[in-house]
Design an enzyme around this catalytic site. Sequence first.
Site, PDB file in Angstrom:
ATOM      1  N   ASP A   1     -89.070  52.240  70.032  1.00 39.02           N
ATOM      2  CA  ASP A   1     -90.142  52.689  69.135  1.00 39.02           C
ATOM      3  C   ASP A   1     -89.504  53.602  68.105  1.00 39.02           C
ATOM      4  O   ASP A   1     -88.869  54.599  68.469  1.00 39.02           O
ATOM      5  CB  ASP A   1     -91.206  53.477  69.911  1.00 39.02           C
ATOM      6  CG  ASP A   1     -92.137  52.575  70.701  1.00 39.02           C
ATOM      7  OD1 ASP A   1     -92.132  51.357  70.449  1.00 39.02           O
ATOM      8  OD2 ASP A   1     -92.860  53.080  71.574  1.00 39.02           O
TER       9      ASP A   1
ATOM     10  N   ASP B   1    -102.402  45.903  71.913  1.00 43.97           N
ATOM     11  CA  ASP B   1    -102.492  47.224  72.537  1.00 43.97           C
ATOM     12  C   ASP B   1    -103.880  47.311  73.156  1.00 43.97           C
ATOM     13  O   ASP B   1    -104.886  47.344  72.437  1.00 43.97           O
ATOM     14  CB  ASP B   1    -102.299  48.336  71.498  1.00 43.97           C
ATOM     15  CG  ASP B   1    -100.892  48.332  70.910  1.00 43.97           C
ATOM     16  OD1 ASP B   1     -99.969  47.882  71.613  1.00 43.97           O
ATOM     17  OD2 ASP B   1    -100.720  48.776  69.759  1.00 43.97           O
TER      18      ASP B   1
END
Length: 256
Positions: free
Chosen positions: A11, A130
């Site tokens: 990330d 998500d």
Amino acid sequence: MVALRLIPCLDVSNGRVVKGVNFVGLRDAGDPVELGCRYSKAGADELVFLDITATHEKRSTLVDMVRRTSEAVTIPFTVGGGISSLNGINELLRAGADKVSLNSSAVKDPSLISQGANRFGSQCIVVAIDAKKNKHIPNKWDVYVSGGRKNTGLDAIEWAEKIFEMGAGEILLTSMDGDGTQNGYDIELTRCISEKVSIPVIASGGAGSLSHIKDAFTLGKSSAALLASLLHDGQLTIREIKEYLIKENLPIRPIE
């Protein structure tokens, strides 16, 4: 049988690898090119590189970093974050990414999935979901976008089926409830979606032990497991995970 994959996740925010819990409280975990190299040499099967601030800050993914990372690693590599057009997909693939991951943009315009698959091939198009458990309705997960900040109201299982129908080659499924907690993947969510679609599902969010990773494959029926905190913090190595899974008779590519 197709080998199950272990995929470190990088990330990235402002050019650095970061890690948080439940999508917040980000801390620095290193340089993406260095970490990508390290995991490539350590026996990872693939890498995922997500520019987590790109969509929110309305800027395109850092193509230069993708280029540098792709020059340094020898394994397939997925890039996501702020990709909202065919030109954006093309730019990243040309910079060296093997696949691109769409998230907010696919929810906004699902035709981007089919257009991308038609132009570049399904194998290049990953769609990230998500998902967060709905507190009021059992066995329902809501789809979030914009880095986990916005609830779309979409049902995660129905959205996964649509993604499959639109021609995506893979689903990257993150449990927002599990993200960074190291309490285990959301096995129920992963299994529900893996059973509904006939494309690979990457389990993400919550790996904290060897058994969690095994459960993602055996109980969750995922094709791959995404790993972040566990590796970045040095709790386990790719080698240790692979040796354990091979002993458990799972089809894993051994480290040469």
